[in-house]
Scaffold this motif. Structure first.
Motif, PDB file in Angstrom:
ATOM      1  N   ASP A   1       0.858  -1.200   0.000  1.00 35.85           N
ATOM      2  CA  ASP A   1       0.000   0.000   0.000  1.00 35.85           C
ATOM      3  C   ASP A   1       0.890   1.245   0.000  1.00 35.85           C
ATOM      4  N   ASP A   2       0.774   2.093   1.008  1.00 42.76           N
ATOM      5  CA  ASP A   2       1.588   3.309   1.039  1.00 42.76           C
ATOM      6  C   ASP A   2       2.863   3.137   1.855  1.00 42.76           C
ATOM      7  N   ALA A   3       3.100   1.945   2.356  1.00 41.86           N
ATOM      8  CA  ALA A   3       4.270   1.705   3.195  1.00 41.86           C
ATOM      9  C   ALA A   3       5.512   1.422   2.349  1.00 41.86           C
ATOM     10  N   LYS A   4       6.642   1.516   2.993  1.00 42.02           N
ATOM     11  CA  LYS A   4       7.923   1.121   2.413  1.00 42.02           C
ATOM     12  C   LYS A   4       8.719   0.392   3.488  1.00 42.02           C
ATOM     13  N   PRO A   5       9.752  -0.345   3.094  1.00 44.97           N
ATOM     14  CA  PRO A   5      10.623  -0.937   4.110  1.00 44.97           C
ATOM     15  C   PRO A   5      11.252   0.141   4.987  1.00 44.97           C
ATOM     16  N   ALA A   6      11.561  -0.220   6.211  1.00 43.41           N
ATOM     17  CA  ALA A   6      12.164   0.711   7.163  1.00 43.41           C
ATOM     18  C   ALA A   6      13.683   0.676   7.037  1.00 43.41           C
ATOM     19  N   VAL A   7      14.292   1.845   7.086  1.00 43.40           N
ATOM     20  CA  VAL A   7      15.751   1.974   7.061  1.00 43.40           C
ATOM     21  C   VAL A   7      16.178   2.888   8.207  1.00 43.40           C
TER      22      VAL A   7
ATOM     23  N   GLY B   1      18.623   8.821   8.559  1.00 47.78           N
ATOM     24  CA  GLY B   1      19.699   9.303   7.708  1.00 47.78           C
ATOM     25  C   GLY B   1      19.794   8.586   6.379  1.00 47.78           C
ATOM     26  N   TYR B   2      18.892   7.624   6.147  1.00 46.22           N
ATOM     27  CA  TYR B   2      18.884   6.871   4.892  1.00 46.22           C
ATOM     28  C   TYR B   2      17.475   6.877   4.305  1.00 46.22           C
ATOM     29  N   THR B   3      17.394   6.724   2.989  1.00 42.91           N
ATOM     30  CA  THR B   3      16.123   6.692   2.280  1.00 42.91           C
ATOM     31  C   THR B   3      16.083   5.467   1.389  1.00 42.91           C
ATOM     32  N   ILE B   4      14.936   4.809   1.320  1.00 40.81           N
ATOM     33  CA  ILE B   4      14.774   3.647   0.449  1.00 40.81           C
ATOM     34  C   ILE B   4      13.761   3.956  -0.633  1.00 40.81           C
ATOM     35  N   THR B   5      14.057   3.513  -1.852  1.00 44.07           N
ATOM     36  CA  THR B   5      13.231   3.796  -3.016  1.00 44.07           C
ATOM     37  C   THR B   5      13.087   2.529  -3.851  1.00 44.07           C
ATOM     38  N   ALA B   6      11.902   2.292  -4.379  1.00 48.24           N
ATOM     39  CA  ALA B   6      11.709   1.216  -5.347  1.00 48.24           C
ATOM     40  C   ALA B   6      12.096   1.737  -6.722  1.00 48.24           C
ATOM     41  N   ILE B   7      13.188   1.209  -7.280  1.00 48.16           N
ATOM     42  CA  ILE B   7      13.664   1.716  -8.573  1.00 48.16           C
ATOM     43  C   ILE B   7      13.200   0.840  -9.738  1.00 48.16           C
TER      44      ILE B   7
ATOM     45  N   SER C   1      32.313  -8.737  14.183  1.00 49.35           N
ATOM     46  CA  SER C   1      32.372  -8.350  15.597  1.00 49.35           C
ATOM     47  C   SER C   1      31.030  -7.763  16.013  1.00 49.35           C
ATOM     48  N   GLY C   2      30.363  -8.407  16.941  1.00 48.35           N
ATOM     49  CA  GLY C   2      29.100  -7.876  17.436  1.00 48.35           C
ATOM     50  C   GLY C   2      27.908  -8.491  16.741  1.00 48.35           C
ATOM     51  N   ASP C   3      26.718  -8.191  17.290  1.00 46.83           N
ATOM     52  CA  ASP C   3      25.475  -8.720  16.755  1.00 46.83           C
ATOM     53  C   ASP C   3      25.098  -8.041  15.440  1.00 46.83           C
ATOM     54  N   PRO C   4      24.306  -8.717  14.619  1.00 44.52           N
ATOM     55  CA  PRO C   4      23.829  -8.069  13.400  1.00 44.52           C
ATOM     56  C   PRO C   4      22.895  -6.908  13.713  1.00 44.52           C
ATOM     57  N   VAL C   5      22.920  -5.901  12.852  1.00 50.96           N
ATOM     58  CA  VAL C   5      22.101  -4.700  12.997  1.00 50.96           C
ATOM     59  C   VAL C   5      21.106  -4.658  11.840  1.00 50.96           C
ATOM     60  N   ASP C   6      19.842  -4.409  12.135  1.00 54.47           N
ATOM     61  CA  ASP C   6      18.851  -4.274  11.067  1.00 54.47           C
ATOM     62  C   ASP C   6      19.183  -3.066  10.195  1.00 54.47           C
ATOM     63  N   PHE C   7      19.256  -3.300   8.879  1.00 56.95           N
ATOM     64  CA  PHE C   7      19.489  -2.188   7.949  1.00 56.95           C
ATOM     65  C   PHE C   7      18.231  -1.900   7.133  1.00 56.95           C
TER      66      PHE C   7
END
Length: 475
Positions: free
Chosen positions: A60-66, A69-75, A387-393
């Motif tokens: 719908d009007d949603a997009k994945p979360a980032v 400081g970052y922007t996500i676009t469907a190209i 090194s360290g746990d994974p971070v959601d991107f």
């Protein structure tokens, strides 16, 4: 377009539950283990594993979360099952589109049931068997040009460019195209470099990368079963990473015992080969961890006899203690059943906390009660090691209501720091950019896609089709 397919998994819930109870199945456990030394529980076996594929939902009007400081676009949208991507020297993006398998017979009742459950999480769009080229002609971030670079391929997956040679790993062959920077379609048919194992093709994806100097190509070849149910004869030349001489097609097993190496990449500076690997199923919700690891020349990584080093798999007969003793423990656990299908090292242009490490595309689980994965994570590195746990991107593919809007596959980091993500359920390509980068990201040339943005996404009955490869494991 609204998502219209109905989730039919509940139709099988009652008989499946009875089978699980009859087999003494394990209780669901959402605990996950990350890092170089995961705590591994005792194996838990039942007649069938818990299986849950989230119901599909529209964006719908949603997009994945980032991150901030970052922007996500469907190209790009309305693709035909995008798997992996390659950023070309002029900034064009090649997309491999296709579905493979189809020759893995369902020899056990559980294979048929698992195939039905797994099919809920796949698109029924027919695979394109092609390479699509995306071009941002004026640098505004919209990638308004979209052309078919090559078609009539056979479930293309891995991509690599070495000088003027473009290599494509089909499910049955490694082929080469001549490539000149800027061309929008291949100048002729591909040249065969070498055939690849494709009998049965329980795991059909063929990951690909080139050595840092371009002298060799590496191809990941998955096993022909979960844990040798089809016999060892079916596993000849499987669960291996091949090193191939592109000039002659000569090849050798560079590493063995790698159950399903679904993506390969080269670490900057060290020039080491790294892989993400989908491990075996049916030992419980928290076994066996999928992993990220460097690949040692001549190394044996356990499959089928053991996992995570010397943990013997009791299902495999006859045993092989000598080979188990040589098994290499992976570098980093991503958690069990996350199904990583993409990997690439970051660069300084990505910025922030994401400059030193790797991005991993997690396709998401189908074979545990509580879904995991369904996102792109960043694994930080220090001194050349995780090194360290994974971070959601990139997250939000799995909603708070337990539904899924998409499933990440390939991940590619461009020289400009943008991160390119293939989504084979939405049939889209996502691009993540840093807001304070010199080239400010533009609004998408297309609207946020629905989870079924291609009209082929529904079968005539309005229900998902069985995946072409039936029960095909994690990939």
């Amino acid at each position: 377009m609204k998502f219209t397919r109905k989730h039919i998994g509940m139709r099988y819930a009652a008989p499946l539950t009875l089978l699980l109870l009859a087999g003494g199945t394990y209780a669901a456990d959402s605990g996950q283990q990350y890092g170089p030394n995961p705590e591994l529980p005792e194996p838990q076996r039942g007649l069938l594993p818990n299986m849950t594929v989230p119901e599909q939902a529209p964006w719908d009007d949603a997009k994945p979360a980032v991150p901030d400081g970052y922007t996500i676009t469907a190209i790009a949208t309305d693709l035909k099952v995008p798997r992996q991507t390659l950023v070309l020297p002029n900034g064009d993006i090649l997309v491999a589109e296709g579905k493979g398998g189809g020759k893995a017979p369902k020899s056990r009742p559980k294979d048929f049931i698992a195939g039905l459950i797994q099919s809920q999480g796949t698109t029924s769009v027919k695979g394109g068997d092609r390479l699509t080229l995306l071009r941002d002609g004026n640098g505004d971030g919209k990638y308004e040009e979209q052309t078919v670079f090559a078609d009539n391929l056979n479930a293309p997956y891995g991509l690599a460019l070495v000088d003027d040679d473009l290599y494509v790993a089909n499910q049955d062959s490694l082929v080469r195209f001549d490539y000149e920077t800027g061309q929008t379609e291949a100048s002729g048919p591909p040249e065969l470099v070498t055939p690849l194992p494709s009998e049965i093709n329980h795991h059909w994806t063929k990951a690909l990368t080139a050595s840092a100097d371009g002298d060799y190509l590496y191809v990941g070849i998955g096993s022909n079963s979960n844990i040798t149910e089809r016999g060892m004869a079916a596993e000849v030349n499987r669960a291996e990473i091949w090193e191939i001489d592109p000039e002659t097609g000569a090849h050798r097993a560079y590493a063995t015992g790698v159950r399903n190496p679904t993506a390969l990449t080269i670490q900057p500076d060290s020039d080491e080969l790294w892989a993400v690997v989908n491990e075996r199923d049916e030992l419980g919700p928290n076994l066996v961890p999928d992993y990220l690891t460097s690949i040692q020349e001549g190394g044996f990584y356990g499959w089928p006899y053991s996992y995570w080093g010397q943990h013997v798999d009791p299902r495999v007969k006859p045993e092989n203690p000598e080979l188990v003793e040589s098994a290499i423990a992976p570098d980093y656990s991503l958690g069990s059943h996350h199904a990583p299908l993409g990997v690439d090292f970051s660069n300084t242009a990505v910025g922030g906390e994401f400059t030193n490490g790797v991005f991993v595309g997690e396709h998401g689980s189908w074979n545990r009660a509580d879904p995991v994965g369904y996102k792109v994570v960043f694994v930080p590195f220090e001194n050349g090691e995780p090194s360290g746990d994974p971070v959601d991107f990139v997250s939000g593919f799995l909603t708070g209501e337990g539904k899924t809007r998409g499933r990440p596959v390939g991940v590619t980091v461009a020289p400009d720091g943008s991160v390119i993500i293939a989504d084979d359920m939405t049939n889209a390509i996502w691009r993540v950019t840093r807001d304070d980068a010199n080239a400010q990201p533009a609004e998408s040339a297309t609207e946020a896609p629905s989870a079924s943005s291609n009209e082929e996404a529904t079968s005539p009955e309005g229900e998902p089709e069985m995946p072409e490869d039936g029960y095909a494991g994690d990939a």
